[in-house]
Design a protein around this motif. Structure first.
Motif, mmCIF file in Angstrom:
data_model
loop_
_atom_site.group_PDB
_atom_site.id
_atom_site.type_symbol
_atom_site.label_atom_id
_atom_site.label_comp_id
_atom_site.label_asym_id
_atom_site.label_seq_id
_atom_site.Cartn_x
_atom_site.Cartn_y
_atom_site.Cartn_z
ATOM 1 N N THR A 63 2.672 28.271 25.367
ATOM 2 C CA THR A 63 2.339 27.441 24.207
ATOM 3 C C THR A 63 1.113 28.061 23.552
ATOM 4 O O THR A 63 0.196 28.505 24.247
ATOM 5 N N LYS A 64 1.101 28.110 22.220
ATOM 6 C CA LYS A 64 -0.014 28.705 21.484
ATOM 7 C C LYS A 64 -0.641 27.677 20.542
ATOM 8 O O LYS A 64 -0.020 26.656 20.217
ATOM 9 N N LEU A 283 -7.056 33.677 29.828
ATOM 10 C CA LEU A 283 -6.837 32.449 30.586
ATOM 11 C C LEU A 283 -5.680 31.658 30.000
ATOM 12 O O LEU A 283 -5.573 31.483 28.781
ATOM 13 N N VAL A 284 -4.817 31.166 30.888
ATOM 14 C CA VAL A 284 -3.676 30.331 30.512
ATOM 15 C C VAL A 284 -3.721 29.076 31.385
ATOM 16 O O VAL A 284 -3.848 29.176 32.609
ATOM 17 N N PHE A 285 -3.636 27.907 30.756
ATOM 18 C CA PHE A 285 -3.709 26.656 31.507
ATOM 19 C C PHE A 285 -2.461 25.804 31.290
ATOM 20 O O PHE A 285 -1.935 25.724 30.167
ATOM 21 N N THR A 286 -2.023 25.176 32.359
ATOM 22 C CA THR A 286 -0.999 24.139 32.298
ATOM 23 C C THR A 286 -1.642 22.844 32.763
ATOM 24 O O THR A 286 -2.242 22.796 33.845
ATOM 25 N N THR A 287 -1.543 21.802 31.952
ATOM 26 C CA THR A 287 -2.104 20.513 32.359
ATOM 27 C C THR A 287 -1.168 19.876 33.383
ATOM 28 O O THR A 287 0.054 19.956 33.260
ATOM 29 N N LEU A 288 -1.747 19.228 34.381
ATOM 30 C CA LEU A 288 -0.937 18.639 35.454
ATOM 31 C C LEU A 288 -0.929 17.118 35.441
ATOM 32 O O LEU A 288 -0.082 16.509 36.096
ATOM 33 N N THR A 289 -1.863 16.513 34.700
ATOM 34 C CA THR A 289 -1.933 15.042 34.711
ATOM 35 C C THR A 289 -2.076 14.438 33.320
ATOM 36 O O THR A 289 -2.127 13.213 33.198
ATOM 37 N N LYS A 290 -2.163 15.251 32.274
ATOM 38 C CA LYS A 290 -2.342 14.713 30.923
ATOM 39 C C LYS A 290 -1.113 13.905 30.505
ATOM 40 O O LYS A 290 0.017 14.346 30.667
ATOM 41 N N GLU A 291 -1.364 12.737 29.944
ATOM 42 C CA GLU A 291 -0.273 11.875 29.488
ATOM 43 C C GLU A 291 0.007 12.059 27.995
ATOM 44 O O GLU A 291 1.152 12.221 27.595
ATOM 45 N N TYR A 298 -0.614 27.105 28.236
ATOM 46 C CA TYR A 298 -1.328 27.212 26.972
ATOM 47 C C TYR A 298 -2.223 28.445 26.971
ATOM 48 O O TYR A 298 -3.099 28.601 27.834
ATOM 49 N N ARG A 299 -1.999 29.329 26.023
ATOM 50 C CA ARG A 299 -2.794 30.546 25.887
ATOM 51 C C ARG A 299 -4.117 30.211 25.193
ATOM 52 O O ARG A 299 -4.129 29.863 24.014
ATOM 53 N N THR A 300 -5.203 30.341 25.921
ATOM 54 C CA THR A 300 -6.495 29.919 25.384
ATOM 55 C C THR A 300 -7.122 30.942 24.457
ATOM 56 O O THR A 300 -7.952 30.600 23.616
ATOM 57 N N GLY A 301 -6.780 32.229 24.637
ATOM 58 C CA GLY A 301 -7.456 33.286 23.898
ATOM 59 C C GLY A 301 -8.770 33.704 24.532
ATOM 60 O O GLY A 301 -9.417 34.651 24.070
#
Length: 444
Positions: A63-64, A283-291, A298-301
């Motif tokens: 996701t960007k 850095l790339v993050f995947t949220t694990l608890t966000k509603e 998500y590509r942070t740049g």
């Protein structure tokens, strides 16, 4: 102090089991509630049952930021607006802003993560916390505010700007903690000195600084000027806001990621393949608890590296290095890639310079060139009686060019100015000014 020992000291096995359970829940959430992800998964033939471990995350699409802008304002939300209790937003140099939403539970989780962060920085219940991050759509101010309250600290919600008022509040309220950008912390310290005060004669014990890249040399300068422990905090609005990771005051050696809530990867921004631990990448993050706004890969740049070794503070979370820079603020000078923070590290080691600089991008005929604008220290300026053409200044200029060339492998035109000649920041410092276009473009 470790705020949540159960979650911050999980074994590798326990953590990976928890991450996988939460990843499965998140994938089901986005597939069933977010049209964008359902279509993307279906187009790529991705079935959630095919994700059998956290290692399988590489099978999922990225996701960007542009995806959030393309679905502005609420198109990637997984909850209807009646379940949203807060909206924040961030904007770049162009295009639509990115809008992020929070459910009541999202705010609760965020507050706990900030409480963890402040505790890691050396804070505790009963502290007074001077919060000079900006309030409003920017997540910094309110993020730190709610977390400090959850920790049991009394918050001074002073926001940014009006530096003399900030100093008065620090003198009178006697806070232990300070939150702001590192460049604004320098601004506060300098203003104290300008007012005839000893910048080290204060009640502060720790500072939580983020929202812009900064170097170890900048940390040393801030700690010396304010007499505090300075730690780096990291976050971005799209993932949550500040509190995604923070350094501990014990080791100050890498930022502890709240990896029970965020699954981190580091990739090569060109090949998009994973890089091994300890190597720089995006850095790339995947949220694990966000509603409200769950995001997958998500590509942070942001450019950094990670390590998974246990820290001396006792936490077992993965740790990320300082952010070296962003893929979109990297400067290319005569074919050489340079991050402003690399120049900062060099400049702050050169005696006779103040800890402020700007890089101006200009045209020299058809070529792109960089001008490095710095300012001399008050002590040197007094010693040369204000003569910027003195032999000492010429020697300083040669030394700057030599050190930048040796370390960053580029040649830059150096412009040495008087003390206070570079604009001071009341938020994010403006490090790059692009003059190659019709008007100046400011990049923090």
């Amino acid at each position: 102090m470790i705020y949540n020992p159960e979650m911050e000291t999980l074994s590798i096995t326990e953590k990976e089991e928890l991450q996988f359970v939460r990843l499965q829940e998140t994938l089901n959430r986005v597939y069933n509630k977010v049209k964008f992800y359902k279509e993307k998964f279906d187009q790529n033939g991705i079935k959630i049952d095919d994700i059998k471990s956290i290692g399988d995350i590489s099978k999922l699409p990225f996701t960007k930021k542009q995806d959030l802008r393309d679905h502005y304002p609420f198109g990637l939300f997984a909850e209807p607006i009646e379940n949203i209790v807060r909206l924040h937003g961030s904007s770049g140099t162009s295009g639509k802003p990115t809008v992020v939403g929070y459910t009541k539970n999202d705010i609760s989780v965020w507050s706990e993560l900030i409480a963890r962060a402040i505790a890691a920085a050396g804070g505790s219940k009963g502290d007074i916390f001077h919060n000079a991050y900006g309030y409003g759509l920017f997540t910094g101010g309110l993020g730190l505010h709610y977390g400090a309250e959850q920790l049991g600290a009394a918050v001074v919600p002073i926001s940014g700007g009006n530096t003399e008022r900030q100093i008065l509040a620090i003198q009178d309220f006697k806070p232990k903690g300070l939150g702001c950008t590192p460049s604004y912390a320098l601004n506060i310290a300098e203003k104290m000195e300008d007012m005839g005060l000893d910048s080290r004669d204060n009640s502060l014990k720790y500072g939580i600084f983020g929202a812009e890249p900064w170097s170890e040399e900048m940390r040393a300068t801030i700690e010396d000027m304010l007499g505090i422990k300075a730690v780096d905090i990291y976050g971005l609005s799209e993932i949550m806001g500040p509190g995604v990771s923070i350094e501990c005051h014990v080791a100050q050696d890498g930022l502890h990621i709240a990896d029970d809530h965020f699954l981190v990867e580091v990739i090569d921004p060109e090949t998009l393949e994973p890089v091994e631990d300890g190597k720089d990448g995006e850095l790339v993050f995947t949220t694990l608890t966000k509603e409200a706004l769950p995001l997958i890969r998500y590509r942070t740049g942001d450019i950094a590296s990670i390590t998974r070794e246990k820290c001396e503070c006792g936490r077992t979370t993965a740790r990320m290095s300082r952010v070296k820079g962003r893929t979109d603020d990297m400067i290319i000078i005569r074919g050489v890639n340079v991050f402003p923070s690399e120049m900062e590290r060099v400049l702050l080691q050169i005696e006779g310079l103040a800890p402020h600089y700007q890089i101006k991008l200009v045209k020299d005929g058809p070529m792109d060139c960089a001008e490095l604008h710095v300012e001399i220290s008050d002590e040197l300026y007094s010693g040369i009686n204000g003569d910027l053409k003195s032999e000492q200044v010429q020697m300083l200029e040669r030394k700057i060019k030599q050190e930048i060339k040796s370390t960053c492998l580029v040649s830059v035109k150096t412009m040495i100015g008087t003390p206070k000649s570079i604009p001071r920041s009341e938020g994010k410092a403006i490090r790059i000014v692009d003059l190659r276009k019709s008007g100046p473009v400011m990049l923090s």
